[in-house]
Design a protein around this motif. Sequence first.
Motif, PDB file in Angstrom:
ATOM      1  N   LEU A 265       0.860  -1.176   0.000  1.00  0.00           N
ATOM      2  CA  LEU A 265       0.000   0.000   0.000  1.00  0.00           C
ATOM      3  C   LEU A 265       0.899   1.229   0.000  1.00  0.00           C
ATOM      4  N   ILE A 266       0.394   2.353  -0.500  1.00  0.00           N
ATOM      5  CA  ILE A 266       1.172   3.592  -0.533  1.00  0.00           C
ATOM      6  C   ILE A 266       0.304   4.741  -0.031  1.00  0.00           C
ATOM      7  N   ASN A 267       0.862   5.557   0.818  1.00  0.00           N
ATOM      8  CA  ASN A 267       0.153   6.742   1.294  1.00  0.00           C
ATOM      9  C   ASN A 267       0.129   7.787   0.176  1.00  0.00           C
ATOM     10  N   PRO A 268      -1.048   8.124  -0.367  1.00  0.00           N
ATOM     11  CA  PRO A 268      -1.109   9.047  -1.496  1.00  0.00           C
ATOM     12  C   PRO A 268      -0.977  10.512  -1.094  1.00  0.00           C
ATOM     13  N   GLU A 269      -0.926  10.768   0.181  1.00  0.00           N
ATOM     14  CA  GLU A 269      -0.825  12.139   0.703  1.00  0.00           C
ATOM     15  C   GLU A 269      -2.010  12.996   0.288  1.00  0.00           C
ATOM     16  N   GLN A 270      -3.130  12.351   0.084  1.00  0.00           N
ATOM     17  CA  GLN A 270      -4.393  13.036  -0.187  1.00  0.00           C
ATOM     18  C   GLN A 270      -5.532  12.093   0.170  1.00  0.00           C
ATOM     19  N   THR A 271      -6.717  12.632   0.275  1.00  0.00           N
ATOM     20  CA  THR A 271      -7.882  11.837   0.660  1.00  0.00           C
ATOM     21  C   THR A 271      -8.280  10.879  -0.461  1.00  0.00           C
ATOM     22  N   VAL A 272      -8.633   9.658  -0.071  1.00  0.00           N
ATOM     23  CA  VAL A 272      -9.141   8.687  -1.039  1.00  0.00           C
ATOM     24  C   VAL A 272     -10.629   8.971  -1.246  1.00  0.00           C
ATOM     25  N   PRO A 273     -11.046   9.297  -2.482  1.00  0.00           N
ATOM     26  CA  PRO A 273     -12.459   9.600  -2.733  1.00  0.00           C
ATOM     27  C   PRO A 273     -13.363   8.419  -2.391  1.00  0.00           C
ATOM     28  N   LEU A 274     -14.604   8.731  -2.032  1.00  0.00           N
ATOM     29  CA  LEU A 274     -15.550   7.701  -1.614  1.00  0.00           C
ATOM     30  C   LEU A 274     -15.812   6.688  -2.722  1.00  0.00           C
ATOM     31  N   TYR A 275     -15.910   7.165  -3.973  1.00  0.00           N
ATOM     32  CA  TYR A 275     -16.205   6.227  -5.066  1.00  0.00           C
ATOM     33  C   TYR A 275     -15.039   5.265  -5.296  1.00  0.00           C
ATOM     34  N   ILE A 276     -13.811   5.732  -5.029  1.00  0.00           N
ATOM     35  CA  ILE A 276     -12.643   4.847  -5.143  1.00  0.00           C
ATOM     36  C   ILE A 276     -12.644   3.846  -3.995  1.00  0.00           C
ATOM     37  N   GLU A 277     -12.990   4.311  -2.821  1.00  0.00           N
ATOM     38  CA  GLU A 277     -13.086   3.391  -1.673  1.00  0.00           C
ATOM     39  C   GLU A 277     -14.133   2.318  -1.934  1.00  0.00           C
ATOM     40  N   SER A 278     -15.259   2.714  -2.520  1.00  0.00           N
ATOM     41  CA  SER A 278     -16.315   1.745  -2.823  1.00  0.00           C
ATOM     42  C   SER A 278     -15.862   0.732  -3.866  1.00  0.00           C
ATOM     43  N   LEU A 279     -15.035   1.182  -4.813  1.00  0.00           N
ATOM     44  CA  LEU A 279     -14.566   0.303  -5.886  1.00  0.00           C
ATOM     45  C   LEU A 279     -13.468  -0.644  -5.415  1.00  0.00           C
ATOM     46  N   THR A 280     -12.484  -0.108  -4.696  1.00  0.00           N
ATOM     47  CA  THR A 280     -11.295  -0.898  -4.347  1.00  0.00           C
ATOM     48  C   THR A 280     -11.304  -1.428  -2.920  1.00  0.00           C
ATOM     49  N   GLY A 281     -12.059  -0.789  -2.064  1.00  0.00           N
ATOM     50  CA  GLY A 281     -12.024  -1.149  -0.651  1.00  0.00           C
ATOM     51  C   GLY A 281     -10.893  -0.472   0.100  1.00  0.00           C
ATOM     52  N   ILE A 282     -10.073   0.301  -0.596  1.00  0.00           N
ATOM     53  CA  ILE A 282      -8.958   1.009   0.045  1.00  0.00           C
ATOM     54  C   ILE A 282      -9.460   2.347   0.576  1.00  0.00           C
ATOM     55  N   ASN A 283      -9.227   2.601   1.872  1.00  0.00           N
ATOM     56  CA  ASN A 283      -9.697   3.850   2.470  1.00  0.00           C
ATOM     57  C   ASN A 283      -8.549   4.591   3.144  1.00  0.00           C
ATOM     58  N   ASP A 284      -8.867   5.770   3.666  1.00  0.00           N
ATOM     59  CA  ASP A 284      -7.841   6.615   4.286  1.00  0.00           C
ATOM     60  C   ASP A 284      -7.148   5.920   5.453  1.00  0.00           C
ATOM     61  N   GLU A 285      -7.916   5.176   6.221  1.00  0.00           N
ATOM     62  CA  GLU A 285      -7.350   4.494   7.392  1.00  0.00           C
ATOM     63  C   GLU A 285      -6.296   3.470   6.981  1.00  0.00           C
ATOM     64  N   MET A 286      -6.534   2.779   5.868  1.00  0.00           N
ATOM     65  CA  MET A 286      -5.604   1.742   5.418  1.00  0.00           C
ATOM     66  C   MET A 286      -4.272   2.326   4.942  1.00  0.00           C
ATOM     67  N   VAL A 287      -4.314   3.522   4.364  1.00  0.00           N
ATOM     68  CA  VAL A 287      -3.086   4.066   3.773  1.00  0.00           C
ATOM     69  C   VAL A 287      -2.398   5.130   4.634  1.00  0.00           C
ATOM     70  N   CYS A 288      -3.034   5.535   5.738  1.00  0.00           N
ATOM     71  CA  CYS A 288      -2.465   6.647   6.515  1.00  0.00           C
ATOM     72  C   CYS A 288      -1.088   6.311   7.090  1.00  0.00           C
ATOM     73  N   ASN A 289      -0.870   5.033   7.425  1.00  0.00           N
ATOM     74  CA  ASN A 289       0.426   4.633   7.984  1.00  0.00           C
ATOM     75  C   ASN A 289       1.294   3.886   6.972  1.00  0.00           C
ATOM     76  N   ALA A 290       0.832   3.824   5.717  1.00  0.00           N
ATOM     77  CA  ALA A 290       1.610   3.165   4.660  1.00  0.00           C
ATOM     78  C   ALA A 290       2.761   4.088   4.244  1.00  0.00           C
ATOM     79  N   PRO A 291       3.816   3.547   3.636  1.00  0.00           N
ATOM     80  CA  PRO A 291       4.931   4.390   3.199  1.00  0.00           C
ATOM     81  C   PRO A 291       4.505   5.322   2.057  1.00  0.00           C
TER      82      PRO A 291
END
Length: 479
Positions: A43-69
């Motif tokens: 996983l990679i921290n994108p340094e921006q908010t993950v949009p809701l429609y992307i979270e719905s599509l991929t299951g990846i949310n802000d909580e999952m990537v906040c501590n990722a590199p």
Amino acid sequence: MKDAKFAITDIETTGSGIKGNRITEICVMVVQNGSVVDEYTTLINPEQTVPLYIESLTGINDEMVCNAPQFSEVADEIEKITQDCIFVAHNVNFDYNILKSEFSDIGRDFKRKRICTVRLTKKLIPGLFSYSLGNICTSINIPHFDRHRAGGDCEATVTLFQRCVSLDPEYEVITEFLNRKTGASYLPPHFRNSDFEKMPRTTGIYFFKDKDGIPLYIGKAKNIKTRIKSHFQERSNRKYKLMQATHSIDYELTGNELLALLREAEQILKYYPKYNKAQKQYTKPYTLTSYHNQKGIEVFALHKNKKSPISWMKFYTREEAVKFLEELCLKFNLCPKYCGLQRDLKECAHYKIQECSGMCKDEISIEEYNQRVAKAVEHTQEYESSCLLIEKGRKKGEKAFIYLSKGRYAGYGFIGESEDLSHPEDFRNYLIPQNNSAYTDRIVSRYLSTKKNIKRIELNEISEETEYYEPEDLLAGFN
């Protein structure tokens, strides 16, 4: 080639475009001699908010990537695992350009030879209903688990690539794709290279069309093939989405730029393509008019919104209008002060026109000055005459004509180089009638006021009137 390493890659991102889009997850599986020899997933921290429609599509949310590199922390690993590899992905231009952009943001280059499994599959497994990864896997029985996650999609792409290699055991097709020197590596995933190679290098208009043949974008070009290739190489989000939606490209030859501009305007108003912006906003023209002031001097004036009983010409930028008035002053020895070029001055002091008629200094009579204005008005009326504008044809031995009825575009045609068009009955046999609009009016006006050495045939016997439509009428069905 059989010993080559292929870095099969899939990324998940914060959006669907290219610019401003950041990676949230990446998986790279290196295949050599048919087997996976290396793998990297994170996983990679994108340094921006993950949009809701992307979270719905991929299951990846802000909580999952906040501590990722962050990408800068994993760039070395990605650089290392893809080193000396051919970069492979499903719709490779998306993954490759996003990854290249991420490297660029941290001041590093990323360059690899690449292969698209969409295009590879189309070549080796033709005739499928759809070439999206999910539909291909369903069609040819490839297991596809954990969809829209980098690991699951990458595993499916690896299997798909292995299936393609089994159909191309000598790597002939793969080698052909790698060695192409045309725009093929930039082609939309649904567009065939053979169709691109057929594109002409001449002047005309072109149509990007969707799967149903409906125009998505219409443009004009002096060199159609070169212009289309430049679209493929652009990196804007809008252009990327256009490329993804394009299934075919059609064209129409005009032979000259004037007719290409006119045909482009007509076709845009006919189809109102989703990705054309230029003609969706209508700008009212500047109108050249004249009136007699309190002293009886005939004065030229420009206005944009006022109605006037007298209207000599229209211009679609103030710069064009001013340039024409300056030329009118010089040609007929008029006063800039009385041509709308200067205000609040007793005498002319124009930066460009050093000598004027002297009307502003009472050096000539009003009658003499107005006679000069009358000649200038007569000159402007040449732009409203019925005529044929003669331009280059589509091929050798052919010429094109553009028919203006009382100064307005009314159609076009193509004839032999030796044909005589001095009489109306001659050209009407070849005429393709067209409706006029404010957009074609603008194109003709600019052409007549700026083009030098225009070849035109005056027509005095005009029996037909051309219809004129304002853009509001033409676009009414789309509002």
